[in-house]
Each structure stands twice: as structure tokens, then as C-alpha cells.
Motif scaffolding. Structure first.
Motif, PDB file in Angstrom:
ATOM      1  N   ARG A 139      12.022  13.648 -38.465  1.00  0.00           N
ATOM      2  CA  ARG A 139      13.234  14.462 -38.607  1.00  0.00           C
ATOM      3  C   ARG A 139      13.781  14.463 -40.028  1.00  0.00           C
ATOM      4  O   ARG A 139      14.252  15.497 -40.511  1.00  0.00           O
ATOM      5  CB  ARG A 139      14.304  13.970 -37.623  1.00  0.00           C
ATOM      6  CG  ARG A 139      15.480  14.937 -37.459  1.00  0.00           C
ATOM      7  CD  ARG A 139      16.499  14.415 -36.471  1.00  0.00           C
ATOM      8  NE  ARG A 139      17.160  13.194 -36.933  1.00  0.00           N
ATOM      9  CZ  ARG A 139      18.190  13.177 -37.784  1.00  0.00           C
ATOM     10  NH1 ARG A 139      18.683  14.305 -38.247  1.00  0.00           N
ATOM     11  NH2 ARG A 139      18.725  12.029 -38.149  1.00  0.00           N
ATOM     12  N   THR A 140      13.751  13.342 -40.724  1.00  0.00           N
ATOM     13  CA  THR A 140      14.316  13.238 -42.076  1.00  0.00           C
ATOM     14  C   THR A 140      13.398  12.394 -42.962  1.00  0.00           C
ATOM     15  O   THR A 140      12.519  11.681 -42.456  1.00  0.00           O
ATOM     16  CB  THR A 140      15.710  12.561 -42.045  1.00  0.00           C
ATOM     17  OG1 THR A 140      15.545  11.182 -41.675  1.00  0.00           O
ATOM     18  CG2 THR A 140      16.651  13.257 -41.066  1.00  0.00           C
ATOM     19  N   PRO A 141      13.603  12.415 -44.268  1.00  0.00           N
ATOM     20  CA  PRO A 141      12.815  11.531 -45.140  1.00  0.00           C
ATOM     21  C   PRO A 141      12.974  10.062 -44.766  1.00  0.00           C
ATOM     22  O   PRO A 141      12.014   9.283 -44.856  1.00  0.00           O
ATOM     23  CB  PRO A 141      13.391  11.822 -46.533  1.00  0.00           C
ATOM     24  CG  PRO A 141      13.918  13.219 -46.447  1.00  0.00           C
ATOM     25  CD  PRO A 141      14.447  13.356 -45.055  1.00  0.00           C
ATOM     26  N   GLU A 142      14.178   9.665 -44.332  1.00  0.00           N
ATOM     27  CA  GLU A 142      14.430   8.268 -43.969  1.00  0.00           C
ATOM     28  C   GLU A 142      13.687   7.884 -42.690  1.00  0.00           C
ATOM     29  O   GLU A 142      13.124   6.783 -42.604  1.00  0.00           O
ATOM     30  CB  GLU A 142      15.927   8.036 -43.799  1.00  0.00           C
ATOM     31  CG  GLU A 142      16.738   8.135 -45.081  1.00  0.00           C
ATOM     32  CD  GLU A 142      16.985   9.560 -45.548  1.00  0.00           C
ATOM     33  OE1 GLU A 142      17.368   9.734 -46.720  1.00  0.00           O
ATOM     34  OE2 GLU A 142      16.800  10.497 -44.745  1.00  0.00           O
ATOM     35  N   THR A 143      13.683   8.766 -41.694  1.00  0.00           N
ATOM     36  CA  THR A 143      12.947   8.455 -40.464  1.00  0.00           C
ATOM     37  C   THR A 143      11.452   8.396 -40.730  1.00  0.00           C
ATOM     38  O   THR A 143      10.745   7.563 -40.166  1.00  0.00           O
ATOM     39  CB  THR A 143      13.244   9.481 -39.353  1.00  0.00           C
ATOM     40  OG1 THR A 143      12.851  10.804 -39.776  1.00  0.00           O
ATOM     41  CG2 THR A 143      14.715   9.495 -38.980  1.00  0.00           C
ATOM     42  N   ARG A 144      10.978   9.265 -41.626  1.00  0.00           N
ATOM     43  CA  ARG A 144       9.547   9.252 -41.956  1.00  0.00           C
ATOM     44  C   ARG A 144       9.154   7.982 -42.691  1.00  0.00           C
ATOM     45  O   ARG A 144       8.074   7.415 -42.449  1.00  0.00           O
ATOM     46  CB  ARG A 144       9.178  10.496 -42.772  1.00  0.00           C
ATOM     47  CG  ARG A 144       9.108  11.765 -41.942  1.00  0.00           C
ATOM     48  CD  ARG A 144       8.518  12.924 -42.722  1.00  0.00           C
ATOM     49  NE  ARG A 144       9.456  13.474 -43.685  1.00  0.00           N
ATOM     50  CZ  ARG A 144      10.394  14.386 -43.410  1.00  0.00           C
ATOM     51  NH1 ARG A 144      10.501  14.862 -42.168  1.00  0.00           N
ATOM     52  NH2 ARG A 144      11.187  14.857 -44.343  1.00  0.00           N
ATOM     53  N   ALA A 145      10.006   7.504 -43.587  1.00  0.00           N
ATOM     54  CA  ALA A 145       9.692   6.273 -44.325  1.00  0.00           C
ATOM     55  C   ALA A 145       9.594   5.083 -43.378  1.00  0.00           C
ATOM     56  O   ALA A 145       8.663   4.264 -43.481  1.00  0.00           O
ATOM     57  CB  ALA A 145      10.761   6.019 -45.392  1.00  0.00           C
ATOM     58  N   PHE A 146      10.548   4.973 -42.452  1.00  0.00           N
ATOM     59  CA  PHE A 146      10.483   3.892 -41.473  1.00  0.00           C
ATOM     60  C   PHE A 146       9.223   4.031 -40.618  1.00  0.00           C
ATOM     61  O   PHE A 146       8.509   3.053 -40.361  1.00  0.00           O
ATOM     62  CB  PHE A 146      11.725   3.903 -40.569  1.00  0.00           C
ATOM     63  CG  PHE A 146      11.626   2.980 -39.400  1.00  0.00           C
ATOM     64  CD1 PHE A 146      11.800   1.614 -39.556  1.00  0.00           C
ATOM     65  CD2 PHE A 146      11.321   3.472 -38.132  1.00  0.00           C
ATOM     66  CE1 PHE A 146      11.680   0.748 -38.475  1.00  0.00           C
ATOM     67  CE2 PHE A 146      11.200   2.616 -37.044  1.00  0.00           C
ATOM     68  CZ  PHE A 146      11.389   1.254 -37.217  1.00  0.00           C
ATOM     69  N   ALA A 147       8.953   5.257 -40.166  1.00  0.00           N
ATOM     70  CA  ALA A 147       7.819   5.486 -39.268  1.00  0.00           C
ATOM     71  C   ALA A 147       6.480   5.170 -39.927  1.00  0.00           C
ATOM     72  O   ALA A 147       5.575   4.618 -39.293  1.00  0.00           O
ATOM     73  CB  ALA A 147       7.830   6.939 -38.784  1.00  0.00           C
ATOM     74  N   GLU A 182       5.851   2.964 -42.285  1.00  0.00           N
ATOM     75  CA  GLU A 182       5.663   1.515 -42.361  1.00  0.00           C
ATOM     76  C   GLU A 182       5.352   0.948 -40.976  1.00  0.00           C
ATOM     77  O   GLU A 182       4.490   0.070 -40.822  1.00  0.00           O
ATOM     78  CB  GLU A 182       6.912   0.853 -42.943  1.00  0.00           C
ATOM     79  CG  GLU A 182       6.814  -0.657 -43.062  1.00  0.00           C
ATOM     80  CD  GLU A 182       5.677  -1.115 -43.936  1.00  0.00           C
ATOM     81  OE1 GLU A 182       5.129  -2.221 -43.669  1.00  0.00           O
ATOM     82  OE2 GLU A 182       5.308  -0.400 -44.899  1.00  0.00           O
ATOM     83  N   PHE A 183       6.036   1.446 -39.972  1.00  0.00           N
ATOM     84  CA  PHE A 183       5.792   0.999 -38.597  1.00  0.00           C
ATOM     85  C   PHE A 183       4.355   1.337 -38.180  1.00  0.00           C
ATOM     86  O   PHE A 183       3.672   0.521 -37.559  1.00  0.00           O
ATOM     87  CB  PHE A 183       6.810   1.677 -37.670  1.00  0.00           C
ATOM     88  CG  PHE A 183       6.691   1.292 -36.221  1.00  0.00           C
ATOM     89  CD1 PHE A 183       7.402   0.208 -35.710  1.00  0.00           C
ATOM     90  CD2 PHE A 183       5.889   2.016 -35.352  1.00  0.00           C
ATOM     91  CE1 PHE A 183       7.304  -0.146 -34.370  1.00  0.00           C
ATOM     92  CE2 PHE A 183       5.781   1.676 -34.009  1.00  0.00           C
ATOM     93  CZ  PHE A 183       6.498   0.589 -33.519  1.00  0.00           C
ATOM     94  N   PHE A 184       3.911   2.537 -38.514  1.00  0.00           N
ATOM     95  CA  PHE A 184       2.561   2.982 -38.136  1.00  0.00           C
ATOM     96  C   PHE A 184       1.491   2.078 -38.747  1.00  0.00           C
ATOM     97  O   PHE A 184       0.472   1.787 -38.104  1.00  0.00           O
ATOM     98  CB  PHE A 184       2.350   4.430 -38.575  1.00  0.00           C
ATOM     99  CG  PHE A 184       1.052   5.019 -38.108  1.00  0.00           C
ATOM    100  CD1 PHE A 184       0.951   5.623 -36.867  1.00  0.00           C
ATOM    101  CD2 PHE A 184      -0.086   4.957 -38.910  1.00  0.00           C
ATOM    102  CE1 PHE A 184      -0.260   6.165 -36.423  1.00  0.00           C
ATOM    103  CE2 PHE A 184      -1.293   5.492 -38.483  1.00  0.00           C
ATOM    104  CZ  PHE A 184      -1.374   6.096 -37.230  1.00  0.00           C
ATOM    105  N   LYS A 185       1.702   1.636 -39.980  1.00  0.00           N
ATOM    106  CA  LYS A 185       0.738   0.738 -40.619  1.00  0.00           C
ATOM    107  C   LYS A 185       0.530  -0.523 -39.800  1.00  0.00           C
ATOM    108  O   LYS A 185      -0.563  -1.096 -39.778  1.00  0.00           O
ATOM    109  CB  LYS A 185       1.228   0.354 -42.020  1.00  0.00           C
ATOM    110  CG  LYS A 185       1.228   1.484 -43.025  1.00  0.00           C
ATOM    111  CD  LYS A 185       1.817   1.009 -44.345  1.00  0.00           C
ATOM    112  CE  LYS A 185       1.961   2.136 -45.355  1.00  0.00           C
ATOM    113  NZ  LYS A 185       2.623   1.663 -46.606  1.00  0.00           N
ATOM    114  N   ARG A 186       1.573  -0.972 -39.124  1.00  0.00           N
ATOM    115  CA  ARG A 186       1.519  -2.228 -38.388  1.00  0.00           C
ATOM    116  C   ARG A 186       1.109  -2.061 -36.928  1.00  0.00           C
ATOM    117  O   ARG A 186       0.563  -2.990 -36.328  1.00  0.00           O
ATOM    118  CB  ARG A 186       2.890  -2.911 -38.440  1.00  0.00           C
ATOM    119  CG  ARG A 186       3.392  -3.204 -39.844  1.00  0.00           C
ATOM    120  CD  ARG A 186       4.848  -3.604 -39.818  1.00  0.00           C
ATOM    121  NE  ARG A 186       5.387  -3.822 -41.156  1.00  0.00           N
ATOM    122  CZ  ARG A 186       5.969  -4.948 -41.556  1.00  0.00           C
ATOM    123  NH1 ARG A 186       6.089  -5.963 -40.731  1.00  0.00           N
ATOM    124  NH2 ARG A 186       6.438  -5.056 -42.787  1.00  0.00           N
TER     125      ARG A 186
END
Length: 407
Positions: A285-293, A295-299
Motif C-alpha cells: 500500500r505505501t513505501p513504508e509497508t513495502r519496506a517492512f514487507a 525485510e519480513f519476506f527475507k526471513r
């Protein structure tokens, strides 16, 4: 992570956590802040919560540097097996013997209500993310709980209004027969009626149902134009898939009152497409949600669900309150959490209300058609924002006995 690999990781993480606890003193002043993540590790909610919620909590601890107010943060976790008695036994042991300071997650409303009774009694903070029943901030509220991510009132309110406004009425409910489904049906029915629609009836199915044929036949024979699914997890997936087998969409609009991101690729866009629903978070939805996502996806190898994102956001806010007050005392920390706005990737200008509801914007979404999706996790199309004060139940209407009496 799926199947055997994820199960193995879950077991290894829990064993490692248990060994850490066995070697650590349980005294509250031992220089450790302990966070207990109680979730579904093995049942139908494990993909959308489970180890992903544990990883999200670990990320929150790392984001603050692994320590807060001079205490090393330790994350422990356990599988409640969707059984309230199992969950209460685990959390009681954590609090009484293991020095756990805060409990988080709690997917499954029956489980969360049981945990909330205990944490209220023990005066421990409970940060609720995966559970939805609006009763958690209603008559069964707690002065030491925060209901963070969503609830059945917010999930149903905007969706019902949007569907009725587009001519979708009358309604018939297919409802999971436990606390979450019952609350979702109740709250959605009120929203439908308030919007000028009608409810013709409902049928309730057991938790973790495989065969929906008899329930779908009842819905088709009801004369309703909208089939509202008041369920989640594999129940939601099975109901949607079998609704297509019975050609339900030829005569009824199927409405999803609760959707978990991980359920959509599991179900497939060929079945899930065009369902309208309301959610609190979408990774793209936003640049901030994408940044969190990212990093989460990497893990974790999957994009975060709203519940997993909510665990991170709730713990971020909790850690900031602990740092600001230099305390883990529940009343002190809760007071700080209430007076501090929530501003992060999950919510902007969120407010922790007196009844424990974290009020924030919600988003009406549509699930994309197969030809509209560019990748496995490109699943939702944003429709509109529902402001928090319109999405969530008014404070005065919940019946929380602690409201107006101080904390």
C-alpha cells in the motif's frame, strides 16, 4: 516456509526458547524483558499467524536494538493449538514461573478471551493482534489489554455499507460457530440493517469444517442475494471454493467479512477474485509497508499478513512506552501507550483508547482477477480508506466496564 520445514523450525525455535528460559532466572529484575508470543503454530491459522508472528516480534526487538530500559529483550513462543485451556495453562506458567512481562498475538477469539481473563487478573499487558471479536474491547474488556489490528465491528462495518450501497441485499450468513464467527455475524448484521439492508438468516458451521455442501444449499434456498462468510482460515478457503462448485455466484454475491493474505494464494484468484473486504494492512500500500514487507519476506518467504504486521507495530509501541517510562509495570506502561499516538508503517495517528481499542484507519479492498495480478503476492486492489473513527465501534457503545472509571 511451509509444511515440514516450517514445522521443524517451529519446534527448534520453541526448544531453543525453552532452553533459554530454563537457564534464566524468572525474577522480574534480572535484566531481561520477556515477550511471550502465544499463537497457532500447527492449525488452520498458522500460515497467517504462527511463526510469522514470532519473526515479526523478533524484528520489533531488533529495531529497538535488542534492549530497552536497560533490559535485554527475549522473545519466547508457544502453540496454543486453538484450545483456550491449553493457552491459559501456557500463559499462566509464563507469568507465574517464567517472568514474562507482556503477552502478544493470541489468534482465535475464544483463546484470546480466555487469555485476557488471566492477564486481567494477573495485571499483565496483552497485545492482541490475530483475534477479532469486538467483545475484547466490549463487555469483556481489560485495562491491561490493547486490541491492535482489527475487530469484527471494523471488518464488517465498511464492507456491509459498501455492498448494501451497491444494491447488495438481502443477506444470509455462513458463520463459524465460535466466538469470532458469532461476533462477526452479529456486528455485520447490525451494519447491514443500519445501511438499509435486510438479513434473512444464517447457518453456523463447526470450526475446521471440510464439507460445506449442506450449508451452501441452505444459503441458496434462503432467497438472499448476498452470501456473507463470517469465518476465516481454511474454513474461509473451503467455503469459497465449494461455493464455486455449487455455482453459488450465479444467484448470490459472495462477501468475505474477514480475509487473511495467505489464504488468497492458497485458494487461488480463480476462486477469490472480486471479493470485497476490509483490512487494516496490505504490504503493497505505501513505501513504508513495502519496506517492512521486504525485510519480513527475507526471513519468512511470504509477505506479512495484517496480523503479523500488527504484532510488530504493537510491540514497537510497547517498547517505546517502556523506554519512555523506564518501567515494565503494566499500569505505568499502559498509561504511556494511551497518551502516545501510534505512527509507524502500520498506522498513522493511531490512538489507544480507554477500552483498549487501538483506533486506526481501515481499508476497503477488492481481490484481483487472475489476469490483473502480476505476481504471487500482488493480490489486492485498494478501494477506499475508512477513517478510524468511522471504522471502529464508538467508545460509548461497547459497554466496557472500565471506561470512565480510571485505570
Amino acid at each position: 516456509m511451509h509444511g515440514v520445514a516450517r514445522s521443524a523450525l517451529s519446534v527448534l525455535f520453541m526448544i531453543g526458547s525453552a532452553m533459554l528460559l530454563a537457564s534464566a532466572p524468572a525474577d522480574a529484575e534480572d535484566g531481561v524483558l520477556r515477550v511471550g508470543i502465544i499463537t497457532d503454530m500447527s492449525g488452520q491459522y498458522s500460515d497467517g499467524n504462527g511463526m510469522g508472528s514470532v519473526i515479526s516480534a523478533q524484528m520489533a526487538a531488533e529495531e529497538i536494538g535488542g534492549t530497552v530500559a536497560g533490559r535485554r529483550i527475549e522473545i519466547i513462543s508457544a502453540d496454543h493449538q486453538n484450545k483456550p485451556d491449553v493457552a491459559v495453562g501456557i500463559v499462566r506458567n509464563w507469568i507465574d514461573n517464567k517472568g514474562v512481562d507482556v503477552v502478544a498475538e493470541g489468534v482465535n477469539s475464544a483463546v484470546a478471551l480466555a487469555i485476557q481473563n488471566l492477564t486481567r487478573e494477573r495485571k499483565k499487558i496483552f497485545l492482541i493482534s490475530g483475534s477479532g471479536s469486538s467483545d475484547l474491547t466490549g463487555k469483556q474488556c481489560s485495562p491491561t489489554s490493547v486490541h491492535w489490528t482489527y475487530d469484527t465491528y471494523a471488518s464488517s462495518n465498511a464492507t456491509a455499507k459498501a455492498v448494501v450501497a451497491r444494491g447488495g441485499t438481502p443477506w444470509f450468513f455462513l458463520t463459524a460457530d465460535y466466538a469470532f464467527g458469532q461476533a462477526l455475524e452479529r456486528d455485520a448484521s447490525k451494519a447491514v440493517t443500519a445501511a438499509g439492508g435486510k438479513v434473512l438468516g444464517a447457518v453456523r458451521h463447526p470450526f475446521d469444517t471440510a464439507d460445506f455442501s449442506s450449508f451452501l444449499l441452505q444459503a441458496q434456498s434462503s432467497g438472499a442475494k448476498v452470501l456473507a462468510l463470517a469465518n476465516a482460515g481454511s474454513d474461509f478457503r473451503n467455503a469459497v471454493g465449494q461455493a464455486d462448485e455449487f455455482n453459488v455466484r450465479q444467484s448470490m454475491q459472495v462477501v468475505a467479512l474477514q480475509v487473511t493474505l495467505t489464504d488468497v494464494p492458497a485458494l487461488g484468484l480463480v476462486h477469490a477474485h472480486d471479493l470485497l473486504f476490509t483490512d487494516s494492512f496490505y504490504w503493497d500500500r505505501t513505501p513504508e509497508t513495502r519496506a517492512f514487507a521486504e525485510e519480513f519476506f527475507k526471513r519468512h518467504g511470504a509477505m506479512p499478513t495484517a496480523y503479523q504486521a500488527g504484532v510488530n507495530s504493537a510491540l514497537r509501541h510497547y517498547f517505546k512506552a517502556v523506554a519512555a517510562t523506564n518501567s515494565v509495570e503494566s499500569e505505568t506502561v499502559m498509561a504511556q501507550m494511551r497518551k502516545t499516538p501510534v505512527n509507524d508503517f502500520f498506522a498513522q495517528n493511531g490512538v489507544v483508547r480507554e477500552d483498549g481499542r487501538m483506533v486506526h484507519d481501515m481499508y476497503l479492498m477488492r481481490i484481483k482477477k487472475p489476469e490483473e495480478s502480476k505476481s504471487k503476492w500482488d493480490l489486492y486492489e485498494y478501494q477506499t480508506t475508512v477513517p478510524g473513527d468511522q471504522a471502529f465501534r464508538p467508545l460509548a457503545d461497547g459497554g466496557c466496564p472500565y471506561v470512565g472509571k480510571g485505570q
